[in-house]
Design a protein around this motif. Structure first.
Motif, PDB file in Angstrom:
ATOM      1  N   LEU A  50       0.836  -1.197   0.000  1.00 52.41           N
ATOM      2  CA  LEU A  50       0.000   0.000   0.000  1.00 52.41           C
ATOM      3  C   LEU A  50       0.874   1.252   0.000  1.00 52.41           C
ATOM      4  O   LEU A  50       2.065   1.201   0.296  1.00 52.41           O
ATOM      5  CB  LEU A  50      -0.913   0.007   1.223  1.00 52.41           C
ATOM      6  N   HIS A  51       0.243   2.379  -0.315  1.00 51.85           N
ATOM      7  CA  HIS A  51       0.934   3.647  -0.217  1.00 51.85           C
ATOM      8  C   HIS A  51       1.217   3.958   1.257  1.00 51.85           C
ATOM      9  O   HIS A  51       0.515   3.504   2.156  1.00 51.85           O
ATOM     10  CB  HIS A  51       0.088   4.756  -0.839  1.00 51.85           C
ATOM     11  N   ASN A  52       2.247   4.746   1.482  1.00 49.26           N
ATOM     12  CA  ASN A  52       2.669   5.037   2.852  1.00 49.26           C
ATOM     13  C   ASN A  52       1.557   5.656   3.683  1.00 49.26           C
ATOM     14  O   ASN A  52       1.383   5.321   4.859  1.00 49.26           O
ATOM     15  CB  ASN A  52       3.887   5.978   2.832  1.00 49.26           C
ATOM     16  N   THR A  53       0.778   6.541   3.057  1.00 45.24           N
ATOM     17  CA  THR A  53      -0.295   7.196   3.795  1.00 45.24           C
ATOM     18  C   THR A  53      -1.362   6.203   4.220  1.00 45.24           C
ATOM     19  O   THR A  53      -1.845   6.230   5.351  1.00 45.24           O
ATOM     20  CB  THR A  53      -0.926   8.304   2.933  1.00 45.24           C
ATOM     21  N   VAL A  54      -1.740   5.304   3.296  1.00 49.73           N
ATOM     22  CA  VAL A  54      -2.758   4.297   3.623  1.00 49.73           C
ATOM     23  C   VAL A  54      -2.246   3.368   4.707  1.00 49.73           C
ATOM     24  O   VAL A  54      -2.974   3.024   5.650  1.00 49.73           O
ATOM     25  CB  VAL A  54      -3.141   3.502   2.355  1.00 49.73           C
ATOM     26  N   GLU A  55      -0.989   2.938   4.602  1.00 57.76           N
ATOM     27  CA  GLU A  55      -0.419   2.057   5.617  1.00 57.76           C
ATOM     28  C   GLU A  55      -0.403   2.741   6.980  1.00 57.76           C
ATOM     29  O   GLU A  55      -0.699   2.127   8.004  1.00 57.76           O
ATOM     30  CB  GLU A  55       1.000   1.644   5.215  1.00 57.76           C
ATOM     31  N   ASP A  56      -0.041   4.019   6.977  1.00 62.78           N
ATOM     32  CA  ASP A  56       0.006   4.755   8.248  1.00 62.78           C
ATOM     33  C   ASP A  56      -1.373   4.834   8.887  1.00 62.78           C
ATOM     34  O   ASP A  56      -1.532   4.609  10.093  1.00 62.78           O
ATOM     35  CB  ASP A  56       0.565   6.156   8.012  1.00 62.78           C
ATOM     36  N   HIS A  57      -2.402   5.135   8.070  1.00 62.37           N
ATOM     37  CA  HIS A  57      -3.764   5.224   8.601  1.00 62.37           C
ATOM     38  C   HIS A  57      -4.242   3.864   9.113  1.00 62.37           C
ATOM     39  O   HIS A  57      -4.825   3.776  10.205  1.00 62.37           O
ATOM     40  CB  HIS A  57      -4.712   5.747   7.521  1.00 62.37           C
ATOM     41  N   LEU A  58      -4.005   2.808   8.328  1.00 64.67           N
ATOM     42  CA  LEU A  58      -4.438   1.479   8.760  1.00 64.67           C
ATOM     43  C   LEU A  58      -3.726   1.051  10.035  1.00 64.67           C
ATOM     44  O   LEU A  58      -4.333   0.456  10.929  1.00 64.67           O
ATOM     45  CB  LEU A  58      -4.195   0.460   7.644  1.00 64.67           C
ATOM     46  N   PHE A  59      -2.432   1.343  10.122  1.00 61.69           N
ATOM     47  CA  PHE A  59      -1.696   0.967  11.330  1.00 61.69           C
ATOM     48  C   PHE A  59      -2.241   1.701  12.549  1.00 61.69           C
ATOM     49  O   PHE A  59      -2.388   1.118  13.631  1.00 61.69           O
ATOM     50  CB  PHE A  59      -0.211   1.269  11.157  1.00 61.69           C
ATOM     51  N   ARG A  60      -2.541   2.980  12.398  1.00 56.11           N
ATOM     52  CA  ARG A  60      -3.075   3.743  13.519  1.00 56.11           C
ATOM     53  C   ARG A  60      -4.474   3.254  13.903  1.00 56.11           C
ATOM     54  O   ARG A  60      -4.838   3.265  15.083  1.00 56.11           O
ATOM     55  CB  ARG A  60      -3.094   5.236  13.180  1.00 56.11           C
TER      56      ARG A  60
END
Length: 354
Positions: free
Chosen positions: A249-259
């Protein structure tokens, strides 16, 4: 039963029956008028009612058959529209319907297809804006790091550097007094030890500002595994993971999903009293799915929860919707909680759908 009688198919049948009734009354009135006014020998009262009776029987059969046949195509097209709208509601904007007819239904189909394309573009724009927002955040973070380093450099010069200079001066003075006046030399050495301890404390405080708050640049799957590994060491919860290593995934999507995962696990630890948690991450077509289930005490989703819990759920929902995804939570008292996250997958150039 009565609900089915209001469907489009039965509406067609009723319209045929209505036309049959109007035709029957009209034919009966014409035949009776001819019989009364002209009294032809071939037209008797019995023949009139036999003819009308046969007409009613045949018209009833034809009306039912014609109603089902003529409404079948329209019903299937309306069902397709209903399925398409459901797909859009679930975030699957890739769906579309193709038709070669030229009528009102086709116009609605074309408008819905155009709506799906516009929503796809909006999702891409939202994710692009989120990427830009992430880049701006990284730039701001770099600026903050530079400013923090400059501040630490000033502190090193103003505090530690001066203390080290003072240590050097006091050490040299103590060495000069060592033979002449040992008592004064001892006092000066005590001051040196105290100043060294103070410098060490200052240095540790400055180094603490340089330590990273969290790891960055790791794939989402690795981040989740590390997070779960830390939780397993600190709490008595059994975690069952099913993570697709191929999800990129894109970094932004990964960051949101992780949070979102982090917030959901935090809620489980604080509120659920669960002993087992199942976490799934996988991709299907143009969507990424995250499922989180626990066997905790659950809650009534229709009631207003505590502020901390509802704030956490609101944050997770906002993070999902910020990238064009959907966030669904199902829970009942004493039945655990189930979280379902569906995120549109923006493919890289040249990548194929799985």
């Amino acid at each position: 039963m009565f609900k089915h009688l209001t469907s489009i198919r039965y509406s067609y049948i009723r319209s045929h029956f209505y036309a049959m009734f109007i035709t029957t009354v009209t034919m009966l009135a014409i035949l009776l008028s001819i019989h009364v006014l002209f009294k032809p020998g071939w037209l008797t009262s019995a023949s009139i009612f036999v003819f009308i009776g046969l007409y009613i029987v045949l018209s009833t059969i034809v009306s039912i058959y014609a109603g089902f046949r003529s409404s079948g195509n329209l019903k299937s097209r309306l069902d397709s529209l209903s399925v398409l709208i459901t797909q859009y509601a679930n975030g699957n904007y890739e769906s579309s319907i193709y038709t070669n007819k030229d009528d009102e239904v086709t116009r609605i189909v074309n408008e819905l297809n155009e709506l799906g394309i516009k929503m796809q573009n909006q999702v891409k724009s939202i994710q692009r804006l989120a990427d830009e927002k992430s880049e701006f955040a990284k730039s701001a973070h770099k600026t903050a790091v530079i400013e923090e380093r400059q501040r630490i450099a000033r502190d090193l010069h103003d505090a530690v550097s001066q203390q080290l200079f003072a240590l050097t001066m006091m050490s040299e003075a103590a060495l000069k007094q060592m033979d002449k006046n040992p008592v004064i030399a001892k006092e000066q050495l005590q001051e040196v030890a105290s100043a060294a301890l103070q410098a060490q404390t200052e240095m540790r405080a400055l180094l603490l500002h340089l330590r990273p708050v969290h790891l960055s640049g790791e794939p989402l799957v690795n981040g989740i595994k590390k997070l779960i590994g830390e939780l397993e060491q600190k709490c008595n919860i059994h975690f069952h993971l099913s993570l697709d290593e191929n999800v990129k995934l894109h970094n932004t999507v990964e960051d949101h999903l992780f949070r979102i995962v982090q917030e959901s696990l935090s809620n489980i630890l604080r509120h659920a009293n669960a002993t087992a948690v199942k976490l799934e991450l996988y991709q299907r077509g143009r969507e990424v799915f995250v499922h989180i289930r626990d066997n905790g005490k659950g809650f009534d989703t229709n009631k207003k929860e505590e502020n901390k819990t509802s704030y956490g759920l609101k944050t997770m929902r906002e993070r999902s919707e910020e990238l064009g995804g959907t966030f669904t939570i199902r829970s009942n008292p004493n039945e655990g909680t189930y979280i379902d996250i569906r995120m549109p997958y923006r493919m890289q150039e040249g990548e194929e759908v799985k």
